[in-house]
Enzyme design. Structure first.
Site, PDB file in Angstrom:
ATOM      1  CB  SER A 286      -0.917  -0.013   1.232  1.00  0.00           C
ATOM      2  OG  SER A 286      -1.774   1.109   1.252  1.00  0.00           O
ATOM      3  CB  CYS A 287       1.897   3.812  -1.491  1.00  0.00           C
ATOM      4  SG  CYS A 287       1.006   3.794  -3.051  1.00  0.00           S
ATOM      5  N   GLY A 288       0.164   5.891  -0.929  1.00  0.00           N
ATOM      6  CA  GLY A 288      -0.789   6.984  -0.923  1.00  0.00           C
ATOM      7  C   GLY A 288      -1.937   6.765  -1.883  1.00  0.00           C
TER       8      GLY A 288
END
Length: 337
Positions: A286-288
């Site tokens: 996951s990330c932004g």
């Protein structure tokens, strides 16, 4: 037996026979055996199979996927015009998306992906090598590479990286985009098993540390400050913090500090081990907005870490998460102190 006789005996045309047999032995993909490609390897492949508009043979096509965060001030298309690999094409990370989603960079549907590649003049049999900006090294190219892979494009690679390409003095060009001949790209099928939904991630977060849970690991590519809730998100009004049980693994920690390129598979494995990532349990990156999550996913693949069947990318990532979870769920955690 002559080419023509062999073609007649197998009831296929000569051109088809050449495509299936000559290129099975001479295809440039034989020189691009790894997912990550060095500048030297790409340069040699381009010399052998340039993206000519005349030839119907499989080609090697450099594809620029330059992208910057919305608060950066620079744009991918600007740096593409300034300096690029000769004959490269530009993949717009902000436009090849699900335009009906309220969240940025969500995967397009199969028709949208096919339309984008048709417009870029990319054929199913082409070898596509995706690269980033020289400023960021490795950043958004892994997202586009992952997209190509889950839509089933047979030959896709990531350049490791354009920063080194420039520093090694390999050829570049500048100027406006040149026109390419559109070609129909067949509508593919999305491998949905590689994509984590909001519901998948919420279940993993709720089940964290519960007896009998699957033990899904969520690896977060955002900066440590955003993960801990100390630094703001680049998108205004979005709370920072992290999901229960997630592991902070800023994507920059997976790259060489000087070259901003991926290190060896051995070094990547060591990084995952030091972070306590268990290769025997499912992993969600996951990330932004789902872009740098793919820096992690690519590193996992290069390192051979974790089963490909049990690795997913959270498409909506933190932008979706922070907008959809309710305060009463207690699913946004911040580091105290």
């Amino acid at each position: 037996m002559t080419f023509a006789a062999l073609a007649r005996s197998s009831r296929i045309g000569l051109s088809s026979w050449r495509a299936r047999n000559i290129h099975a032995n001479m295809s440039p993909t034989r020189n691009l055996s790894s997912y990550l490609v060095t500048p030297k390897e790409l340069n040699e492949a381009l010399k052998k199979n340039p993206p000519s508009p005349i030839s119907t043979d499989p080609r090697v096509i450099p594809l620029c996927a330059s992208w910057f965060l919305p608060n950066d001030g620079r744009t991918g298309i600007e740096v593409f015009r300034e300096q690029r690999i000769p004959k490269a094409r530009f993949f717009d990370v902000d436009k090849v998306i699900d335009k009906h989603s309220p969240y940025p960079h969500m995967l397009p549907d199969a028709k949208g992906f096919a339309a984008a590649l048709s417009e870029l003049g990319i054929r199913k049999e082409d070898t596509v090598v995706i690269y980033d900006t020289k400023e960021l090294g490795i950043f958004s190219a892994p997202r586009v590479g992952w997209t190509f892979k889950i839509f089933g494009h047979p030959n896709v690679h990531i350049l490791n990286n354009f920063k080194l390409w420039v520093e090694e003095g390999l050829p570049t060009e500048s100027g406006e985009l040149y026109s390419v001949e559109c070609c129909p790209y067949p509508i593919p099928k999305l491998d949905e098993g590689k994509v984590a939904s909001f519901e998948d991630v919420k279940e993993a977060a709720i089940d964290y540390n519960k007896e009998g849970a699957e033990g899904v690991q969520i690896l977060d590519a955002r900066s440590n400050g955003r993960f801990e809730g100390k630094d703001p998100e680049p998108r205004e009004g979005l709370s920072s913090g992290h999901m229960p049980g997630s592991i902070s693994l800023p994507f920059s920690a997976l790259l060489e500090q000087k070259t901003k390129a991926y290190p060896s598979a051995e070094k990547l494995r060591s990084i995952f081990e030091q972070k306590g990532v268990d290769p025997n349990k499912p992993i969600i990156s996951s990330c932004g907005t789902g872009v740098t999550a793919c820096v992690i996913e690519t590193a996992l693949e290069v390192a051979g870490y974790g089963s490909p069947e049990s690795r997913k990318v959270y498409d909506g990532s933190w932008t979706e998460w922070a907008q959809r979870v309710r305060p009463s769920d207690n699913l946004i955690l911040k580091k105290e102190g």
